[in-house]
Each structure stands twice: as C-alpha cells, then as structure tokens.
Design a protein around this motif. Structure first.
Motif, PDB file in Angstrom:
ATOM      1  N   VAL A 587       0.860  -1.127   0.193  1.00 39.77           N
ATOM      2  CA  VAL A 587      -0.200   0.010   0.020  1.00 39.77           C
ATOM      3  C   VAL A 587       1.004   1.241  -0.095  1.00 39.77           C
ATOM      4  CG1 VAL A 587      -1.568   1.431   1.022  1.00 39.77           C
ATOM      5  CG2 VAL A 587      -1.606  -1.368   1.310  1.00 39.77           C
ATOM      6  N   PRO A 588       0.929   2.040  -1.097  1.00 38.50           N
ATOM      7  CA  PRO A 588       1.698   3.257  -1.207  1.00 38.50           C
ATOM      8  C   PRO A 588       1.432   4.145  -0.144  1.00 38.50           C
ATOM      9  CG  PRO A 588       0.090   3.368  -2.801  1.00 38.50           C
ATOM     10  CD  PRO A 588       0.063   1.888  -2.058  1.00 38.50           C
ATOM     11  N   HIS A 589       2.527   4.970   0.353  1.00 38.89           N
ATOM     12  CA  HIS A 589       1.976   6.253   1.225  1.00 38.89           C
ATOM     13  C   HIS A 589       1.280   7.205   0.550  1.00 38.89           C
ATOM     14  CE1 HIS A 589       4.488   5.007   4.615  1.00 38.89           C
ATOM     15  NE2 HIS A 589       5.563   4.364   3.877  1.00 38.89           N
ATOM     16  N   VAL A 590       0.394   7.640   1.103  1.00 40.79           N
ATOM     17  CA  VAL A 590      -0.695   8.655   0.598  1.00 40.79           C
ATOM     18  C   VAL A 590      -0.080   9.797  -0.137  1.00 40.79           C
ATOM     19  CG1 VAL A 590      -2.597  10.094   0.848  1.00 40.79           C
ATOM     20  CG2 VAL A 590      -2.325   7.816   2.344  1.00 40.79           C
ATOM     21  N   GLU A 591       0.864  10.405   0.446  1.00 42.61           N
ATOM     22  CA  GLU A 591       1.382  11.511  -0.170  1.00 42.61           C
ATOM     23  C   GLU A 591       2.392  11.353  -1.732  1.00 42.61           C
ATOM     24  OE1 GLU A 591       3.777  15.918   0.379  1.00 42.61           O
ATOM     25  OE2 GLU A 591       3.760  14.408   2.153  1.00 42.61           O
ATOM     26  N   ASP A 592       2.848  10.189  -1.702  1.00 46.83           N
ATOM     27  CA  ASP A 592       3.297   9.597  -2.621  1.00 46.83           C
ATOM     28  C   ASP A 592       2.291   9.509  -3.972  1.00 46.83           C
ATOM     29  OD1 ASP A 592       5.668   9.772  -1.593  1.00 46.83           O
ATOM     30  OD2 ASP A 592       5.765   7.517  -1.042  1.00 46.83           O
ATOM     31  N   VAL A 593       1.201   8.905  -3.449  1.00 45.11           N
ATOM     32  CA  VAL A 593       0.199   8.721  -4.569  1.00 45.11           C
ATOM     33  C   VAL A 593      -0.440   9.989  -5.255  1.00 45.11           C
ATOM     34  CG1 VAL A 593      -2.357   7.739  -4.781  1.00 45.11           C
ATOM     35  CG2 VAL A 593      -0.589   6.669  -3.461  1.00 45.11           C
ATOM     36  N   VAL A 594      -0.637  11.149  -3.915  1.00 45.51           N
ATOM     37  CA  VAL A 594      -1.206  12.536  -4.399  1.00 45.51           C
ATOM     38  C   VAL A 594      -0.196  12.877  -5.469  1.00 45.51           C
ATOM     39  CG1 VAL A 594      -1.810  14.794  -3.667  1.00 45.51           C
ATOM     40  CG2 VAL A 594      -2.596  12.691  -2.327  1.00 45.51           C
ATOM     41  N   ALA A 595       1.078  12.990  -5.033  1.00 45.31           N
ATOM     42  CA  ALA A 595       2.192  13.522  -5.947  1.00 45.31           C
ATOM     43  C   ALA A 595       2.009  12.646  -7.388  1.00 45.31           C
ATOM     44  CB  ALA A 595       3.520  13.406  -5.482  1.00 45.31           C
ATOM     45  N   LYS A 596       1.609  11.449  -7.428  1.00 46.15           N
ATOM     46  CA  LYS A 596       1.790  10.755  -8.733  1.00 46.15           C
ATOM     47  C   LYS A 596       0.390  11.043  -9.397  1.00 46.15           C
ATOM     48  CE  LYS A 596       2.295   5.906 -10.048  1.00 46.15           C
ATOM     49  NZ  LYS A 596       2.475   4.552  -9.535  1.00 46.15           N
ATOM     50  N   PHE A 597      -0.796  11.415  -8.718  1.00 50.35           N
ATOM     51  CA  PHE A 597      -1.984  11.984  -9.328  1.00 50.35           C
ATOM     52  C   PHE A 597      -1.597  13.256 -10.063  1.00 50.35           C
ATOM     53  CE2 PHE A 597      -5.590   9.594  -7.448  1.00 50.35           C
ATOM     54  CZ  PHE A 597      -6.613  10.123  -8.470  1.00 50.35           C
ATOM     55  N   GLN A 598      -0.625  14.217  -9.623  1.00 54.41           N
ATOM     56  CA  GLN A 598      -0.297  15.166 -10.114  1.00 54.41           C
ATOM     57  C   GLN A 598       0.630  15.273 -11.178  1.00 54.41           C
ATOM     58  OE1 GLN A 598       1.508  17.446  -6.642  1.00 54.41           O
ATOM     59  NE2 GLN A 598      -0.577  18.434  -6.166  1.00 54.41           N
ATOM     60  N   GLN A 599       1.336  14.354 -11.027  1.00 50.24           N
ATOM     61  CA  GLN A 599       2.321  13.980 -12.207  1.00 50.24           C
ATOM     62  C   GLN A 599       1.240  13.472 -13.576  1.00 50.24           C
ATOM     63  OE1 GLN A 599       5.016  10.578 -11.443  1.00 50.24           O
ATOM     64  NE2 GLN A 599       5.877  10.890 -13.041  1.00 50.24           N
ATOM     65  N   VAL A 600       0.593  12.782 -13.246  1.00 50.24           N
ATOM     66  CA  VAL A 600      -0.302  12.142 -14.516  1.00 50.24           C
ATOM     67  C   VAL A 600      -0.879  13.249 -15.161  1.00 50.24           C
ATOM     68  CG1 VAL A 600      -2.359  10.753 -14.926  1.00 50.24           C
ATOM     69  CG2 VAL A 600      -0.672   9.869 -13.474  1.00 50.24           C
ATOM     70  N   SER A 601      -1.748  14.190 -14.043  1.00 48.44           N
ATOM     71  CA  SER A 601      -2.157  15.365 -14.659  1.00 48.44           C
ATOM     72  C   SER A 601      -1.324  16.093 -15.778  1.00 48.44           C
ATOM     73  CB  SER A 601      -2.828  16.123 -13.673  1.00 48.44           C
ATOM     74  OG  SER A 601      -3.992  15.541 -13.165  1.00 48.44           O
ATOM     75  N   GLN A 602      -0.267  16.387 -15.346  1.00 46.60           N
ATOM     76  CA  GLN A 602       0.598  17.181 -16.014  1.00 46.60           C
ATOM     77  C   GLN A 602       1.204  16.628 -17.199  1.00 46.60           C
ATOM     78  OE1 GLN A 602      -0.013  20.126 -14.692  1.00 46.60           O
ATOM     79  NE2 GLN A 602       2.034  20.697 -14.441  1.00 46.60           N
ATOM     80  N   ARG A 603       1.549  15.162 -17.118  1.00 46.28           N
ATOM     81  CA  ARG A 603       1.927  14.474 -18.376  1.00 46.28           C
ATOM     82  C   ARG A 603       0.736  14.349 -19.273  1.00 46.28           C
ATOM     83  NH1 ARG A 603       5.153  13.133 -21.028  1.00 46.28           N
ATOM     84  NH2 ARG A 603       5.182  10.906 -20.889  1.00 46.28           N
ATOM     85  N   LEU A 604      -0.485  14.221 -18.827  1.00 42.68           N
ATOM     86  CA  LEU A 604      -1.664  14.354 -20.039  1.00 42.68           C
ATOM     87  C   LEU A 604      -1.633  15.812 -20.656  1.00 42.68           C
ATOM     88  CD1 LEU A 604      -4.424  12.555 -17.747  1.00 42.68           C
ATOM     89  CD2 LEU A 604      -3.105  11.677 -20.072  1.00 42.68           C
ATOM     90  N   ARG A 605      -1.336  16.830 -20.035  1.00 42.76           N
ATOM     91  CA  ARG A 605      -1.203  18.192 -20.487  1.00 42.76           C
ATOM     92  C   ARG A 605      -0.238  18.312 -21.423  1.00 42.76           C
ATOM     93  NH1 ARG A 605      -2.951  22.727 -18.138  1.00 42.76           N
ATOM     94  NH2 ARG A 605      -5.160  21.647 -18.571  1.00 42.76           N
ATOM     95  N   TYR A 606       0.886  17.903 -20.993  1.00 42.45           N
ATOM     96  CA  TYR A 606       2.331  18.509 -21.702  1.00 42.45           C
ATOM     97  C   TYR A 606       2.873  17.215 -22.584  1.00 42.45           C
ATOM     98  CZ  TYR A 606       1.577  22.398 -18.779  1.00 42.45           C
ATOM     99  OH  TYR A 606       1.330  23.644 -18.234  1.00 42.45           O
TER     100      TYR A 606
END
Length: 828
Positions: A587-606
């Motif tokens: 089970v990943p640590h929550v802040e790592d998952v939140v950062a990964k969420f943000q990374q996904v959004s930014q990758r979709l944008r750029y």
C-alpha cells in the motif's frame, strides 16, 4: 428524397408534456425549433405556448441541457404562424392521443407544408396508417410515426414507424438525424398497437400485476423484487406507474384492449378495481403527489389493497429468494426461482415465463427481428438486458422446455403454444455473430448498414454478438492500452466504476510514454460508463493507516467490510464504495500517490502527442482532473463532471485546484482575477457537479474548443477525429506557464469573510469552514501579495500540502469512512 436533404428547422405541434420536452431536446442539439400550441382565448395569442415554455423550467430531471436554451425555442400558435411551417424540414405532431383531433390538425396544416418536409406523429400507439388517411394522398409518402419516450432528453429510444406509402429514403434520412443529431437509438417498428417497447413493456407490467394478485403480494414487495435485482430501474413496476401517470398507463392499456381482441392474453388487459379507484380519486401518481405510493413527511407510504388506506412501506424480500436474485448466472437464477416454492419466487418465475412466451408469440407481428425487440425494451424501459437476451443467457432449450411444461400443466397460457421457431430443438438463441433472428424470413438479419452507424465503432451490444476491442498494446490488471489498426492509441480502465488506483496511475504514465514513442495520439475512453467515479478511496485509507503513527483501531477492517456491503454509491472526492475491494500487497504512502496523481495530470497536459478525454457519464474528482488536463475533452451531452472532493473532507489535489487557479488567471486577461476565481471557489467548496456537458462548459470544466456529442456511441469516433485534426496541424503541447498571477492574501481574506457569515448563520460546519479556508488559500496562491506571480508547481505543492493536512484530521477520516459505508457524504 435526395441523400443530401438536411433537417435545419423543426416545428413541434403541441406544447404538452411531450411536445414541449421534444422541442427542448431539439434545441439541446442546436436545431432551430418552433413550438406550436392553440392560441390563448385572452391576451397574447401565444400565451398557452409561453406558459408551456415556463413549465419546462420546473421539470425534474431538466429537459434542457442548459436553461439558457429556453429562449431558443420560438413560440407559435395556429392562428398567426402557420406560414412559418413552410420553412420547416421536419414537423413533429405531439398533441393528445385522439384520432379525431390529430386528423383535424393534419387537414389544417397540410396546405402549409414545404414540398420536401417530413411530417411525423409522436403517437405512442395509434395506427400510423389510419392517421395517414387524414393527409392528402399526394403527401402520404412523407408521413410516418416517430415515437419518443418520456423524458425525451434522457430516454435513448425513438421508434420509427412507416405507413404503407412512406418513402424508404425519408426513413433513412430521419433515422440519421435522430441517431447523430439528437443522440437517439432508433428502432423501426411495425404499425401495430403500441408498437414494440410499449407492447412488451406494458405487457410485462400487466403480467406482473396479474401474478402479484395471484400470489397476494403487496405493491412494495413487488417493487422490491422487480427492480435492480432483475437489472431494471429502481422504480421497478408500481413506482414506475406512478412516474408515468396512472391515467397515461390506462390509455396505453385501453389501446391494447380495444385493438388486440385476438391476443391470447387479452384478459390481462383489464385494469383492476383498485386502479379505477385511484384514478377516480385523482390519485394519478407523481404528478398529483399521490398514486400507488404517497410520501408523507419523509416516509413513503403505499396503498394497502385490503383496506384501501395508505400504510408505511416496509417490504421484505425472503432471504432465500434474495440469495437466488443475487445470482448473476441467469440459468441458475431462473432455475432457482422456478424450483423454489416461496410465493415470491413463484411470482417472479411466472412473470418471466409469460414475458418470454409473449415475446416469442408476438415477435413476427411487431418487429423485424429479435434485436429490435430487445433494444426497444432496453432503451425504452431501462432494462439492462432484453427478454430474448435473458432467455438466451439462461439456456434457450431449458427455458423453452419449462414454458412448454407449464403450458401442459395449465400454469401458462393454454391454447398458445410456443411458435415453431422458438420450440425448435436445435435453437440455442436468437442473437448471433451473423445477426438476430427474423421469424418472417426465417433468417438472421445483420445490423443496419446506414452510413450514420459507421460513426459507432462499438454500438450497444447484445448478448451473442461478439465484440473485439481492437489489438492490445499492453494490458495490466487495471488498464488496457489498445488500437483499432490506425495510429491512435486508446487507454481504457478495467477497475469497477473506473476508480483510479495507484496501479491505474502507473498505467496512464506508461500509456503516455508509449504514445509519445510509437503513436500519433492517445484517447482515454471507457468501454462502458462512467468515465471515472474518481479516486480509489479504500486504497487511499489503507495508505493513511500505514502512514499514520496512531491510526484509529480497526479502521481498515471497518472500511473493508463497509465497501463489501455497499451496493451502489458514487463517492464524493471521486471514490466508489461498492467497488473498492480491499487492495492486497503493498500500500503506497498517501503523499506519494497524491504526487503521482499530479504527475499524471501534468503528463496528460504536456505530452508530445494530443491527449483526448472521451467522457460519458460521471467524471468526478480525479476523473474530472484528468479530463480537464487533456488536450481536448469530447463529452457526451449526458456527462456529469465536477470536483467533489469536499464530500469526503479534502480538496482537489490531482491538479484540480491548480487548474482552476490557472484558468481564472487566463480568463482575467490581465484584469481583476477575483471575480473569475470566486466562481471556481464556490464550485469546489460546494462540490458542485455539472448536470450536462453544456453546463460543464458554463462552469469552466469544458473549454470553448472542447466538443459535445449527443450520441454516446459516437464518442470514440469523434475523439479520434479530433486527434487526427490536431495531428494534422503538426501538434505541439502548450508551453508551461511560468508566471501565473494570483489573488493572494486579499483574495483569501475576502473568501474567508464570506464563509464566516455562513458559519455564523449555521449554514456550514466548523469543518466545512476549515476545508473552505484551505481551498481559498490554494486557489489564491497562498500567503503572498495580490498579483504575485507563481508557477504551476507552486500551486501543486499548495494543494498537496492542504490535502495531506485535511486527511490527518479525525473529521475528514470520519467523512471518508461514512462515504464508504453509506454511499453519501457526511456533513460533520
């Protein structure tokens, strides 16, 4: 009629319940529309139609995708505006179901019809050939039936019914318009009483009524048995009657009774005494606030047949019957019902048996093939599976044998054996790869070859029709990346309700890398609705437990059990309780998952290739965040999108707050940011969800360049066309903004002041205020001067920081747990 005939303007005759809503859906589709009604006896001659238009504002669900579209409907009356009919390409008659009234209207308007106009009646069951006789013979080739279902915006089915003289090209043109422009599923019906869907659907309700009386079951018990357990709407049987209106249902049944005198089930077409009792009392259902059911305070009461009084609804389904109904295998479910002696089980089997029997007997009379019957019932009555699909899934020969045995035993309709084709010992079903069975030709008819259906690469599939979703590029337990033979890659989620887990995040990142390396574009498209209900809440809370120094005792076990118990829930913050099975392994640590969420959004944008979100149904929380970061959104009209994280006590942290702050700055164009920011703050703080794609555009979730499609089955086609258009212009991703002006401390103070007033007035709780303050701080850029310039990472860090701090509070954890357990938000 030439192939290039184009329907530009439509007139609807009759501003009643159906006519006004049909006009509303036409303007939803950007079709210029006139709505006619009788002239008012006093005052403005168009007073009656204007009153009907005002009434559209009060209807729920809303017939208009955007209330502003109301002014696009042009009011008209038969005294002043008949000349305007000459400009119309399609005229839809939707007045009361009286043959004499319709005939008189046809004779009145016929001289004003354009040379190439189509005239169609929205009758729900009157003979199209008899109606056609009211037209001059020279006009009958342009006449047909066009039966919308109520409410027209939401019900997918439209039945097309030709008369003897209707030109075939006219039907093709009208079907194309209905499918692509209005987003409908079209079934061509024969000119028989009540056509297909009402003939079968109403018979099913009458059979239900008959057997409920035979087994002495109350209305609420029947509804508890015949709703979602059978893959039908929650309103089931008698609640549906209340919604439809008992008077309307009586009219449909009367049509069957008067015109189907040779029907073997004709005795079922008599309405019982209790029905007349309610109608005579004016208890017509939902529209009169009393029918079979009545809401008293917060409690639902139901009519007791023995006392003719209303009692508290307290239906109980027998535990043994409930176990049978939970069985997903139709063969086991029907066998269990037939073999169980409990009255509830015998009632259900008898109803199924009669519906199967009736459909087999009537198929050749009412429809061209079994596919048209099944789709009509699914689209018109909201069944998950049509009658023939269920029969085929349960084993054709087994069910046919049961029906024959019941006929022989006197339990089923005597004197009406199964037709030879249905009793054929070699038959395994009616839906195959080659098509669906047509009794008159004794063959299997393939789907329509009309050009419009080329826009539906994956139409609504029937059991027995094979489907292959392209060639796999890569596949994991949570996502699949695939293609259909061109250079556009498609990514689909495999999780229940397409919830976003840590593994889904990893799959998206891998898909973007793969698309940049080998494909021209990436489309996010799901094989069925919804687009995504958002984040995987249970996995998130497991992460909280592992990350916390002192987690609440037994929290994970409680959440796991709750998630397994909940039957259906859309979780605020984008989770879905029913589907979030306990994750196993790391089970990943929550802040790592939140950062990964943000990374996904930014990758979709750029990303170096265009990314297209093809959205239908729910796009909540993380599903919304991913959509708004894609190059384009192609949304079905029935898309319900929003940043709803406050429902579980957090704020959008997958780039949602950052994106709304950025959009506010872009909309301000160097001016005052705050008015634009205030709107986004309110939407996020209130967890507002757009009730259509049109409203999502108004709310800023869809940009002007995003596309709205009315037929959800065309979504993938349009998304791919958008991708091709973008790649044709040598696509480059947008440049990342380096200087985003923010509202700073001044904006935060203003928003907090407004919330203080709400807090002191008792409209929000202390925790609501805490969440709102953190949303304000994030959107306004934190503790900086108004007008300060920040970058995207600054805003992403802010939203992640406040998300984590809220997640550490007991009240937010209580909201998450409550959502998982009860499927609705807790306000604490």
């Amino acid at each position: 009629m030439s192939e290039n005939f184009y329907i530009r303007k439509v007139a609807v005759l009759g501003a009643g319940v159906m006519g006004a809503q049909i006009a509303a859906h036409l303007v939803n589709a950007n079709v210029e529309t006139l709505l006619f009604e009788l002239p008012a006896k006093e005052g403005d001659p168009s007073g009656n139609v204007n009153k009907a238009l005002e009434g559209l504002k009060k209807l729920d669900p809303a017939p208009l995708a955007n209330p502003a579209r109301l002014t696009c409907i042009q009011p008209a009356n038969y005294e002043q505006h008949l000349e305007k009919l000459r400009e119309c390409d399609l005229i839809i008659e939707a007045i009361a179901e009286r043959m004499d009234w319709k005939s008189a209207l046809y004779k009145r308007v016929a001289p004003y019809l354009g040379e190439r106009a189509i005239f169609a009646s929205n009758t729900s069951g009157l003979s199209i050939n008899r109606l056609a006789q009211a037209f001059p013979e020279a006009l009958r080739h342009r006449f047909c039936g066009i039966h919308f279902f109520n409410p027209p915006r939401y019900m997918h089915l439209v039945e097309l019914i030709p008369c003897a003289d209707t030109e075939a090209p006219l039907l093709d043109q009208l079907e194309t318009f209905l499918v692509s422009t209005l987003g409908k599923g079209v079934v061509r019906a024969k000119d028989t009483p009540n056509f297909i869907a009402n003939r079968v659907g109403v018979f099913s309700m009458l059979a239900t009524k008959h057997h409920a009386a035979a087994f002495n079951l109350g209305f609420d018990t029947v509804d508890a048995l015949t709703g979602r357990y059978l893959g039908r709407p929650k309103s089931a049987t008698f609640r549906t009657l209340d919604v439809v209106g008992l008077d309307v249902f009586a009219h449909v049944v009367n049509t069957m009774r008067e015109n189907l005198t040779e029907d073997p089930w004709h005795k079922h077409f008599e309405l019982p005494g209790w029905f007349s009792y309610l109608v005579d009392q004016g208890a017509l259902g939902q529209k009169t606030k009393r029918g079979i059911y009545q809401k008293i305070g917060k409690d639902i009461h139901v009519l007791d047949l023995h006392t003719k009084e209303y009692r508290l609804s307290d239906a109980r389904v027998d535990d043994g019957v409930k176990d049978i109904l939970r069985e997903r295998d139709w063969a086991k479910k029907l066998a269990g019902l037939r073999n169980n002696p409990h009255p509830q089980a015998q009632f259900l089997w008898a109803t199924f048996r009669d519906v199967f029997h009736y459909c087999a007997l009537q198929l050749e009379r009412i429809a061209d093939n079994a596919r048209d019957l099944d789709l009509a019932v699914r689209w018109g009555f909201g069944w998950d599976s049509g009658p023939f699909e269920i029969w085929q899934a349960a084993g054709w020969q087994q069910v046919a044998g049961w029906i024959a045995a019941d006929i022989a035993a006197g339990k089923a309709m005597a004197g009406a054996p199964l037709p030879a084709w249905a009793a054929d010992p070699g038959r395994t079903g009616v839906h195959t790869a080659a098509g669906s069975y047509a009794p008159l030709g004794d063959n299997y008819q393939p789907r329509s070859t009309l050009l419009v259906y080329r826009r539906q690469p994956f139409p609504d599939r029937l059991l027995g029709e094979p489907v292959q979703y392209g060639e796999t590029i890569f596949e994991t337990a949570d996502v699949r990346m695939w293609h259909t033979g061109d250079d556009i890659a498609i990514l689909s989620f495999k999780t229940k309700m397409h919830a976003i887990s840590n593994e889904v995040l990893g799959g998206i990142l891998r898909a973007v890398d793969e698309a940049e390396a080998h494909w021209s574009a990436l489309v996010l498209w799901q094989m069925e609705a919804p687009f995504s209900a958002g984040a995987h809440l249970l996995q998130l809370m497991q992460g909280v437990q592992e990350s916390s120094e002192a987690p609440p005792a037994g929290l994970f076990d409680k959440l796991k059990g709750a998630a397994q118990r909940v039957k259906y829930t859309v979780a605020g913050g984008g989770g879905l309780g029913e589907v979030l099975n306990a994750a196993t392994g790391h089970v990943p640590h929550v802040e790592d998952v939140v950062a990964k969420f943000q990374q996904v959004s930014q990758r979709l944008r750029y990303a170096q290739v265009p990314t297209i979100a093809a959205v239908y149904g729910l796009a909540l929380g993380g599903g919304c965040e991913f959509s708004i970061h894609c190059t384009r959104i192609v949304a079905s009209l029935e898309t319900y999108i929003g940043l709803v994280e406050v429902g579980v006590g957090v704020l959008p942290a997958g780039g949602g707050c950052k994106e709304m702050a950025l959009r506010a700055a872009q909309e301000a164009r160097g001016g005052d940011i705050f008015p634009h920011l205030k709107r986004y703050f309110q939407q996020i703080a209130m967890g507002e969800v757009a009730k259509s794609a049109e409203l999502a555009r108004d709310m800023g979730y869809l940009k002007p360049s995003d596309r709205i499609v009315l037929n959800q089955h065309e979504l993938l086609h349009v998304a791919r066309e958008e991708a091709r258009a973008l790649t044709a212009t040598a696509y480059r991703p947008p440049l990342q903004p380096r200087q985003i002006p923010v509202a700073g401390r001044t904006g935060i103070a203003t928003l907090k002041a407004a919330m203080v007033n709400l807090l002191e007035g008792g409209f929000i709780s202390e925790h609501d205020y805490n969440i709102g303050c953190r949303i304000a701080e994030t959107l306004c850029g934190g503790d900086v001067d108004a007008g300060s310039l920040v970058d995207e990472q600054w805003l992403l860090d802010l939203e992640r920081h406040h998300f984590m701090e809220l997640l550490a509070t007991d009240k937010t954890r209580a909201r998450v747990e409550y959502m998982l357990k009860n499927g609705k938000p807790l306000r604490n």
